[in-house]
Design a protein around this motif. Sequence first.
Motif, PDB file in Angstrom:
ATOM      1  N   LEU A 202       0.735  -1.784   0.073  1.00  0.00           N
ATOM      2  CA  LEU A 202      -0.299   0.615   0.171  1.00  0.00           C
ATOM      3  C   LEU A 202       0.800   1.223  -0.264  1.00  0.00           C
ATOM      4  N   SER A 203       1.806   1.086   0.623  1.00  0.00           N
ATOM      5  CA  SER A 203       2.763   2.617   0.649  1.00  0.00           C
ATOM      6  C   SER A 203       3.797   2.343  -0.385  1.00  0.00           C
ATOM      7  N   VAL A 204       3.944   1.616  -0.996  1.00  0.00           N
ATOM      8  CA  VAL A 204       4.627   1.797  -2.172  1.00  0.00           C
ATOM      9  C   VAL A 204       3.274   2.140  -3.843  1.00  0.00           C
ATOM     10  N   LEU A 205       2.282   1.827  -4.243  1.00  0.00           N
ATOM     11  CA  LEU A 205       1.989   2.261  -5.094  1.00  0.00           C
ATOM     12  C   LEU A 205       1.311   2.863  -5.010  1.00  0.00           C
ATOM     13  N   PRO A 206       0.474   4.265  -4.132  1.00  0.00           N
ATOM     14  CA  PRO A 206       0.372   5.716  -5.013  1.00  0.00           C
ATOM     15  C   PRO A 206       1.258   6.100  -5.326  1.00  0.00           C
ATOM     16  N   ALA A 207       2.794   5.928  -4.941  1.00  0.00           N
ATOM     17  CA  ALA A 207       3.492   6.386  -4.510  1.00  0.00           C
ATOM     18  C   ALA A 207       3.783   6.709  -6.292  1.00  0.00           C
TER      19      ALA A 207
ATOM     20  N   GLN B 161      21.641  13.196  -8.598  1.00  0.00           N
ATOM     21  CA  GLN B 161      19.827  13.385  -8.351  1.00  0.00           C
ATOM     22  C   GLN B 161      19.549  11.646  -8.243  1.00  0.00           C
ATOM     23  N   GLN B 162      20.907  10.647  -8.362  1.00  0.00           N
ATOM     24  CA  GLN B 162      20.639   8.896  -8.287  1.00  0.00           C
ATOM     25  C   GLN B 162      20.450   8.379  -7.119  1.00  0.00           C
ATOM     26  N   LYS B 163      20.186   9.175  -6.315  1.00  0.00           N
ATOM     27  CA  LYS B 163      20.130   8.961  -5.110  1.00  0.00           C
ATOM     28  C   LYS B 163      18.903   7.768  -5.145  1.00  0.00           C
ATOM     29  N   PRO B 164      19.001   6.739  -4.010  1.00  0.00           N
ATOM     30  CA  PRO B 164      17.885   5.744  -3.538  1.00  0.00           C
ATOM     31  C   PRO B 164      16.717   6.440  -3.410  1.00  0.00           C
ATOM     32  N   SER B 165      15.616   6.554  -4.218  1.00  0.00           N
ATOM     33  CA  SER B 165      14.540   7.024  -3.904  1.00  0.00           C
ATOM     34  C   SER B 165      13.478   6.059  -2.382  1.00  0.00           C
ATOM     35  N   VAL B 166      12.205   6.789  -2.138  1.00  0.00           N
ATOM     36  CA  VAL B 166      11.656   6.762  -1.130  1.00  0.00           C
ATOM     37  C   VAL B 166      11.312   5.459  -1.181  1.00  0.00           C
ATOM     38  N   GLN B 167      10.768   5.133  -2.654  1.00  0.00           N
ATOM     39  CA  GLN B 167      10.574   3.777  -3.198  1.00  0.00           C
ATOM     40  C   GLN B 167      11.596   1.971  -2.617  1.00  0.00           C
ATOM     41  N   ASP B 168      12.926   3.175  -3.482  1.00  0.00           N
ATOM     42  CA  ASP B 168      14.160   1.845  -3.327  1.00  0.00           C
ATOM     43  C   ASP B 168      14.433   1.735  -1.540  1.00  0.00           C
ATOM     44  N   VAL B 169      13.895   2.613  -1.263  1.00  0.00           N
ATOM     45  CA  VAL B 169      14.705   1.819   0.616  1.00  0.00           C
ATOM     46  C   VAL B 169      13.449   1.489   1.277  1.00  0.00           C
ATOM     47  N   VAL B 170      11.973   1.762   1.565  1.00  0.00           N
ATOM     48  CA  VAL B 170      10.747   1.323   1.409  1.00  0.00           C
ATOM     49  C   VAL B 170      11.352  -0.159   0.880  1.00  0.00           C
ATOM     50  N   GLY B 171      11.166  -0.362  -0.195  1.00  0.00           N
ATOM     51  CA  GLY B 171      11.419  -2.180  -0.897  1.00  0.00           C
ATOM     52  C   GLY B 171      12.121  -2.625  -0.314  1.00  0.00           C
ATOM     53  N   GLY B 172      13.506  -2.378   0.197  1.00  0.00           N
ATOM     54  CA  GLY B 172      14.953  -2.701   0.548  1.00  0.00           C
ATOM     55  C   GLY B 172      14.461  -3.598   1.987  1.00  0.00           C
ATOM     56  N   ILE B 173      13.070  -2.379   3.098  1.00  0.00           N
ATOM     57  CA  ILE B 173      13.125  -2.814   4.328  1.00  0.00           C
ATOM     58  C   ILE B 173      11.835  -3.842   3.948  1.00  0.00           C
ATOM     59  N   GLY B 174      11.609  -3.940   3.124  1.00  0.00           N
ATOM     60  CA  GLY B 174      10.425  -4.593   2.568  1.00  0.00           C
ATOM     61  C   GLY B 174      10.638  -6.191   2.849  1.00  0.00           C
ATOM     62  N   TYR B 175      12.092  -5.851   1.893  1.00  0.00           N
ATOM     63  CA  TYR B 175      12.517  -7.488   1.363  1.00  0.00           C
ATOM     64  C   TYR B 175      13.449  -7.916   2.855  1.00  0.00           C
ATOM     65  N   ILE B 176      13.583  -7.082   3.444  1.00  0.00           N
ATOM     66  CA  ILE B 176      14.815  -7.560   4.800  1.00  0.00           C
ATOM     67  C   ILE B 176      13.313  -8.347   5.772  1.00  0.00           C
ATOM     68  N   VAL B 177      12.338  -7.122   5.923  1.00  0.00           N
ATOM     69  CA  VAL B 177      11.121  -7.427   7.058  1.00  0.00           C
ATOM     70  C   VAL B 177      10.768  -9.380   6.225  1.00  0.00           C
TER      71      VAL B 177
END
Lengths: 208, 259
Positions: free
Chosen positions: A19-24, A174-190
Amino acid sequence: MTLFRSIIATVFLFLFLLLSVLPASAHKVRVFAYIDGNSVVAEGAFSGGRPAKGATVTAENAENHAVLFTGKTDAAGICRISLPKSYWRSPVSLLITLSSGDGHQATWILDQAESKPIKTADAPAPAASEKEAPTAVSTDDDYTPSASFIREIVREELARQLVPVQRELAVMGQQKPSVQDVVGGIGYIVGLAGLIAYMNARKKGEKG
Amino acid sequence: MKTKSVTAFGCALATLLAASMSHAHFGMLIPSTPRLEQQKKDLSLTLSFSHPFEGQGMNMEKPTRFFVAAGDKQTDLLPLLQEEKCMEHRCWSATYQVKRPGVYSFAMEPAPYWEPAEDVFIIHYTKAIVPAFGDDVGWNTPLGLPTEIIPLTRPFGNYSGNSFSGQVVINGKPAPDIEVEVEFYNEDVALQAASDYHVTQVVTTDANGVFTFTCPQSGWWGFAALSQADYTLPDPKGNQKEVELGAVLWVYMDEWQSR
């Protein structure tokens, strides 16, 4: 019991992440910036064309990321910031960032080299709109330039030479990891952690 | 030895025949880049009348109209056209400065092309839609051409393997049951068709003038919806001849990028 709980936890986490990834991506915001007179104009809009109202606009030195000025967009999604005189003395490439407040942001690099030559004399602002006495330049024949004047020239020259480097750096920045990347990464870990918990729980269950 | 040379001769003949077979003509309007981005602000457009897959050109007269539409503004680009050579034939190109975000629809109306081989005049109204700086609104606005393809799939930001749908209109009305020829712009003729049939692929419109085609390769894809004009034009000898109208749209399909 532990097994059940860890499964529930994993499922909820995944749901939350989804849910947190989709609307972005659906509300992708964009910014377009340009120089108009002696102002920077930034226009913010969402995909589909709705203006980004009340969004924060930050202009930073694209080279060292020092924040130069900030502003907010109006009802049309437009933010106009007049550039200080000091900017025109040694213009730099600007990294314009627009944040729409809900975590969405977009950037635009205002490449000074492209729009205008990096030269104080060519800057429209001081010459046209502000009647500023010419800076430390003297017309005396036996004039020896002061240290500060030389420093000024060196600085301008350097600024001019460094533009391509600044541009590269800005692009890299500019090519910093986006919020999506970070959240996605956390998602993988969790998710992996959840899987391990599940395995452990199952092992325990088998033993007991 | 003899058999070999006969085979070689046969092959040469077959190649010649295949080459001389008349394939689909396409009005071509190819932007130098499918979209404009912060790091990619320069745009030029090449206008030609060619066989896009086989890389065969035809001499093109100066188009009668060439313009760009963005929002509710139309700009005449005819004065920007410069004569060029594409595929060893006369074509036209223009450089256009895009200064603001927008969805830029480029369109050209060529001068009627007399094709003696088919005993017909050909006029392909050709479009290409280039988005700039993040804007994504207005890509399905009709330009009001006598015949045109109105995209139903957003005509940019697609991958090869995506389907493309469009509605064909003639004089503003949906055109049911007409053929849409589809051809890949085989730049530098790097690819070879599996058979002659594959050079020009064909799909027909449904009752609402809608067609869908899946593009299996990254690059520019041309869709040419063909119809017959309700008027005739005099050929070089003064005889009235039929006129084939084409509504052509060029769409770019991207390749997946790896990180």
